[in-house]
Design a protein around this motif. Structure first.
Motif, PDB file in Angstrom:
ATOM      1  N   GLU A  21      25.492  46.957  71.493  1.00  0.00           N
ATOM      2  CA  GLU A  21      25.429  46.893  70.023  1.00  0.00           C
ATOM      3  C   GLU A  21      25.040  48.245  69.441  1.00  0.00           C
ATOM      4  OE1 GLU A  21      22.815  43.759  68.982  1.00  0.00           O
ATOM      5  OE2 GLU A  21      24.146  42.156  69.716  1.00  0.00           O
ATOM      6  N   LEU A  22      24.109  48.925  70.115  1.00  0.00           N
ATOM      7  CA  LEU A  22      23.703  50.249  69.632  1.00  0.00           C
ATOM      8  C   LEU A  22      24.874  51.230  69.689  1.00  0.00           C
ATOM      9  CD1 LEU A  22      20.191  50.581  71.338  1.00  0.00           C
ATOM     10  CD2 LEU A  22      20.678  50.041  68.948  1.00  0.00           C
ATOM     11  N   GLY A  23      25.623  51.154  70.793  1.00  0.00           N
ATOM     12  CA  GLY A  23      26.776  52.036  70.929  1.00  0.00           C
ATOM     13  C   GLY A  23      27.826  51.762  69.871  1.00  0.00           C
ATOM     14  N   THR A  24      28.062  50.499  69.568  1.00  0.00           N
ATOM     15  CA  THR A  24      29.050  50.127  68.552  1.00  0.00           C
ATOM     16  C   THR A  24      28.643  50.645  67.181  1.00  0.00           C
ATOM     17  OG1 THR A  24      29.577  48.124  69.802  1.00  0.00           O
ATOM     18  CG2 THR A  24      30.263  48.195  67.500  1.00  0.00           C
ATOM     19  N   GLN A  25      27.337  50.618  66.889  1.00  0.00           N
ATOM     20  CA  GLN A  25      26.853  51.106  65.595  1.00  0.00           C
ATOM     21  C   GLN A  25      27.099  52.614  65.424  1.00  0.00           C
ATOM     22  OE1 GLN A  25      22.707  50.049  65.217  1.00  0.00           O
ATOM     23  NE2 GLN A  25      23.083  47.871  65.673  1.00  0.00           N
ATOM     24  N   LEU A  26      27.058  53.338  66.524  1.00  0.00           N
ATOM     25  CA  LEU A  26      27.207  54.790  66.458  1.00  0.00           C
ATOM     26  C   LEU A  26      28.650  55.237  66.256  1.00  0.00           C
ATOM     27  CD1 LEU A  26      24.821  55.797  69.379  1.00  0.00           C
ATOM     28  CD2 LEU A  26      24.434  56.199  66.944  1.00  0.00           C
ATOM     29  N   LEU A  27      29.601  54.430  66.713  1.00  0.00           N
ATOM     30  CA  LEU A  27      31.005  54.827  66.668  1.00  0.00           C
ATOM     31  C   LEU A  27      31.581  54.731  65.267  1.00  0.00           C
ATOM     32  CD1 LEU A  27      32.234  53.118  69.949  1.00  0.00           C
ATOM     33  CD2 LEU A  27      32.005  55.581  69.548  1.00  0.00           C
ATOM     34  N   ASN A  30      37.327  57.195  63.653  1.00  0.00           N
ATOM     35  CA  ASN A  30      38.188  58.115  64.396  1.00  0.00           C
ATOM     36  C   ASN A  30      37.549  58.668  65.668  1.00  0.00           C
ATOM     37  OD1 ASN A  30      40.293  57.936  62.485  1.00  0.00           O
ATOM     38  ND2 ASN A  30      39.259  59.438  61.163  1.00  0.00           N
ATOM     39  N   ASP A  31      36.404  58.151  66.059  1.00  0.00           N
ATOM     40  CA  ASP A  31      35.754  58.635  67.271  1.00  0.00           C
ATOM     41  C   ASP A  31      36.515  58.155  68.510  1.00  0.00           C
ATOM     42  OD1 ASP A  31      33.757  59.934  65.914  1.00  0.00           O
ATOM     43  OD2 ASP A  31      32.346  58.270  65.995  1.00  0.00           O
ATOM     44  N   PRO A  32      36.689  59.021  69.527  1.00  0.00           N
ATOM     45  CA  PRO A  32      37.387  58.610  70.750  1.00  0.00           C
ATOM     46  C   PRO A  32      36.560  57.589  71.533  1.00  0.00           C
ATOM     47  CG  PRO A  32      36.414  60.798  71.025  1.00  0.00           C
ATOM     48  CD  PRO A  32      36.232  60.426  69.582  1.00  0.00           C
ATOM     49  N   VAL A  33      37.238  56.561  72.050  1.00  0.00           N
ATOM     50  CA  VAL A  33      36.554  55.508  72.811  1.00  0.00           C
ATOM     51  C   VAL A  33      37.264  55.356  74.161  1.00  0.00           C
ATOM     52  CG1 VAL A  33      35.819  53.095  72.885  1.00  0.00           C
ATOM     53  CG2 VAL A  33      35.927  54.306  70.685  1.00  0.00           C
ATOM     54  N   ASN A  52      31.057  59.653  72.382  1.00  0.00           N
ATOM     55  CA  ASN A  52      31.148  60.764  71.440  1.00  0.00           C
ATOM     56  C   ASN A  52      30.918  60.280  70.033  1.00  0.00           C
ATOM     57  OD1 ASN A  52      32.466  63.265  73.043  1.00  0.00           O
ATOM     58  ND2 ASN A  52      33.336  61.348  73.814  1.00  0.00           N
ATOM     59  N   ALA A  53      29.909  60.817  69.384  1.00  0.00           N
ATOM     60  CA  ALA A  53      29.593  60.437  68.007  1.00  0.00           C
ATOM     61  C   ALA A  53      28.740  61.541  67.383  1.00  0.00           C
ATOM     62  CB  ALA A  53      28.852  59.112  67.960  1.00  0.00           C
ATOM     63  N   ASN A  54      28.827  61.672  66.077  1.00  0.00           N
ATOM     64  CA  ASN A  54      27.997  62.636  65.349  1.00  0.00           C
ATOM     65  C   ASN A  54      28.163  64.054  65.896  1.00  0.00           C
ATOM     66  OD1 ASN A  54      26.111  63.248  63.286  1.00  0.00           O
ATOM     67  ND2 ASN A  54      24.420  63.230  64.769  1.00  0.00           N
ATOM     68  N   ARG A  55      29.400  64.408  66.319  1.00  0.00           N
ATOM     69  CA  ARG A  55      29.731  65.719  66.865  1.00  0.00           C
ATOM     70  C   ARG A  55      28.910  66.052  68.114  1.00  0.00           C
ATOM     71  NH1 ARG A  55      30.027  70.081  62.073  1.00  0.00           N
ATOM     72  NH2 ARG A  55      31.049  71.220  63.769  1.00  0.00           N
ATOM     73  N   SER A  56      28.496  65.008  68.817  1.00  0.00           N
ATOM     74  CA  SER A  56      27.739  65.166  70.057  1.00  0.00           C
ATOM     75  C   SER A  56      28.356  64.273  71.120  1.00  0.00           C
ATOM     76  CB  SER A  56      26.265  64.793  69.840  1.00  0.00           C
ATOM     77  OG  SER A  56      25.676  65.621  68.846  1.00  0.00           O
ATOM     78  N   ALA A  57      28.009  64.528  72.369  1.00  0.00           N
ATOM     79  CA  ALA A  57      28.572  63.759  73.481  1.00  0.00           C
ATOM     80  C   ALA A  57      27.485  63.468  74.507  1.00  0.00           C
ATOM     81  CB  ALA A  57      29.727  64.515  74.131  1.00  0.00           C
ATOM     82  N   VAL A  58      27.477  62.235  75.010  1.00  0.00           N
ATOM     83  CA  VAL A  58      26.524  61.817  76.040  1.00  0.00           C
ATOM     84  C   VAL A  58      27.302  61.181  77.183  1.00  0.00           C
ATOM     85  CG1 VAL A  58      24.640  60.250  76.624  1.00  0.00           C
ATOM     86  CG2 VAL A  58      24.589  61.497  74.458  1.00  0.00           C
ATOM     87  N   SER A  59      27.095  61.712  78.382  1.00  0.00           N
ATOM     88  CA  SER A  59      27.736  61.169  79.572  1.00  0.00           C
ATOM     89  C   SER A  59      26.839  60.075  80.153  1.00  0.00           C
ATOM     90  CB  SER A  59      27.949  62.287  80.606  1.00  0.00           C
ATOM     91  OG  SER A  59      28.495  61.771  81.796  1.00  0.00           O
ATOM     92  N   MET A  60      27.433  58.929  80.525  1.00  0.00           N
ATOM     93  CA  MET A  60      26.654  57.789  81.001  1.00  0.00           C
ATOM     94  C   MET A  60      27.288  57.197  82.256  1.00  0.00           C
ATOM     95  SD  MET A  60      25.763  55.827  77.444  1.00  0.00           S
ATOM     96  CE  MET A  60      27.459  55.766  76.947  1.00  0.00           C
ATOM     97  N   ARG A  61      26.445  56.574  83.068  1.00  0.00           N
ATOM     98  CA  ARG A  61      26.909  55.846  84.247  1.00  0.00           C
ATOM     99  C   ARG A  61      25.956  54.674  84.479  1.00  0.00           C
ATOM    100  NH1 ARG A  61      30.110  56.528  88.731  1.00  0.00           N
ATOM    101  NH2 ARG A  61      29.450  55.423  90.607  1.00  0.00           N
ATOM    102  N   SER A  62      26.515  53.497  84.677  1.00  0.00           N
ATOM    103  CA  SER A  62      25.687  52.315  84.920  1.00  0.00           C
ATOM    104  C   SER A  62      25.586  52.047  86.412  1.00  0.00           C
ATOM    105  CB  SER A  62      26.285  51.094  84.215  1.00  0.00           C
ATOM    106  OG  SER A  62      27.599  50.860  84.676  1.00  0.00           O
ATOM    107  N   LEU A  63      24.426  51.596  86.852  1.00  0.00           N
ATOM    108  CA  LEU A  63      24.193  51.211  88.244  1.00  0.00           C
ATOM    109  C   LEU A  63      23.981  49.707  88.286  1.00  0.00           C
ATOM    110  CD1 LEU A  63      21.726  54.075  89.256  1.00  0.00           C
ATOM    111  CD2 LEU A  63      24.206  54.022  89.468  1.00  0.00           C
ATOM    112  N   VAL A  64      24.895  48.979  88.935  1.00  0.00           N
ATOM    113  CA  VAL A  64      24.880  47.519  88.914  1.00  0.00           C
ATOM    114  C   VAL A  64      24.524  46.985  90.291  1.00  0.00           C
ATOM    115  CG1 VAL A  64      26.220  45.444  88.397  1.00  0.00           C
ATOM    116  CG2 VAL A  64      26.646  47.549  87.122  1.00  0.00           C
ATOM    117  N   ASP A  65      23.684  45.943  90.331  1.00  0.00           N
ATOM    118  CA  ASP A  65      23.309  45.299  91.586  1.00  0.00           C
ATOM    119  C   ASP A  65      24.451  44.416  92.070  1.00  0.00           C
ATOM    120  OD1 ASP A  65      22.128  44.089  93.712  1.00  0.00           O
ATOM    121  OD2 ASP A  65      20.423  43.261  92.610  1.00  0.00           O
TER     122      ASP A  65
END
Length: 301
Positions: A21-27, A30-33, A52-65
């Motif tokens: 939900e937080l990620g959806t609020q930021l997009l 025209n932001d790339p998804v 990518n949002a607000n002219r910034s970029a954050v790289s993420m990776r999830s670790l799942v059990d």
């Protein structure tokens, strides 16, 4: 993670909230998804993605059990500066390519003007000089054409020189002549700093060979052998023409007209490349020219 999401423009508190939900609020609209972003934000797949949002970029990776998903750890890294530098590099490369393209177009316009002037002049001597000038301008233009098609200041010299030398032969031969060019070895990729003068040297040698070595002959063969090791370049130009006496004079290419071609060969090879030009008789008959040079740009790398 909180710092990364603040960079993206998040103003809400993160604890207790769903990351999706937080990620959806930021997009924005025209932001790339990326396709993998929803999977990472929901913690459903151990894949890499980028928000990518607000002219910034954050790289993420999830670790799942693998035993069953009860949650996920999201690793975040601020890559805003990295993406900004990549975009600047792409812009710079595009600008350089456009500059080479415009230089090529301008040189072709100059070449066309020289060709028109050569057609209108009544003097055979002036016509020959204008045609030689047109050929030299066209040689430089073709190097810039090759540079305009690359993302950096390096050109595939084998491709460029093959077209240039074929053009030089076609311009120098008479209507009933057929001169064949063969290649042994590879020049490889070459920076513009070396490609332009070397292309002029080789076209002058080929033109000299055709005009003097094959004068009065119906056909002939020219072989160009290349050996390259780092900055060291050895080029041997051989022909089965009339022999050394018809092409060489005083250790240099035989002068015709203004003698500018002779000056081009010796100036670039000796002064620019710190090399040497040696004229020798070919064992089977004809002429052999040996060029030993050091590539300047390659030496700096």
């Amino acid at each position: 993670a909180i710092s990364c999401f603040r960079r993206l423009g998040l103003l809400n508190t993160m604890p207790g909230q769903y990351l999706s939900e937080l990620g959806t609020q930021l997009l924005k609209e025209n932001d790339p998804v990326p396709d993998t972003l929803p999977l990472v934000l929901a913690g459903k797949a151990a894949v890499d993605s980028e928000l990518n949002a607000n002219r910034s970029a954050v790289s993420m990776r999830s670790l799942v059990d693998n035993n069953g998903r009860v949650g996920a750890i999201i690793l975040c890294r601020d890559v805003t500066e990295l993406r900004r530098r990549e975009q600047e590099l792409q812009t710079k490369n595009a600008t350089i390519s456009e500059i080479h393209h415009r230089v090529k177009n301008n040189l072709q316009a100059v070449s066309a003007l020289l060709r028109l002037q050569a057609r209108k002049t009544q003097s055979d001597e002036v016509k020959k000089e204008l045609q030689e000038a047109q050929r030299r301008v066209q040689t430089i233009a073709m190097v810039h054409e090759g540079l305009s098609q690359t993302a950096d200041e390096v050109v595939d010299f084998d491709k460029v020189i093959a077209n240039l030398l074929r053009m030089a032969v076609d311009l120098a031969t008479m209507k009933d002549q057929h001169i064949e060019i063969n290649y042994m070895g590879k020049f490889g990729m070459m920076p513009a700093q070396d490609a332009t003068p070397l292309s002029l040297v080789l076209t002058e040698l080929i033109t000299n060979s055709v005009e003097h070595g094959f004068e009065g002959r119906k056909e002939g063969h020219i072989t160009i052998s290349v050996g390259r090791s780092g900055p060291n370049l050895n080029v041997v130009v051989e022909d089965d023409g009339s022999g050394l006496g018809s092409e060489e004079q005083g250790g240099m290419a035989r002068s015709s007209g203004s003698g500018l071609g002779t000056q081009i060969i010796n100036t670039f090879v000796t002064n620019d490349f710190g090399g040497s030009v040696n004229w020798e008789p070919r064992r089977e008959g004809g002429t052999r020219v040996v060029l030993d040079m050091k590539l300047r740009a390659a030496q700096d790398e």
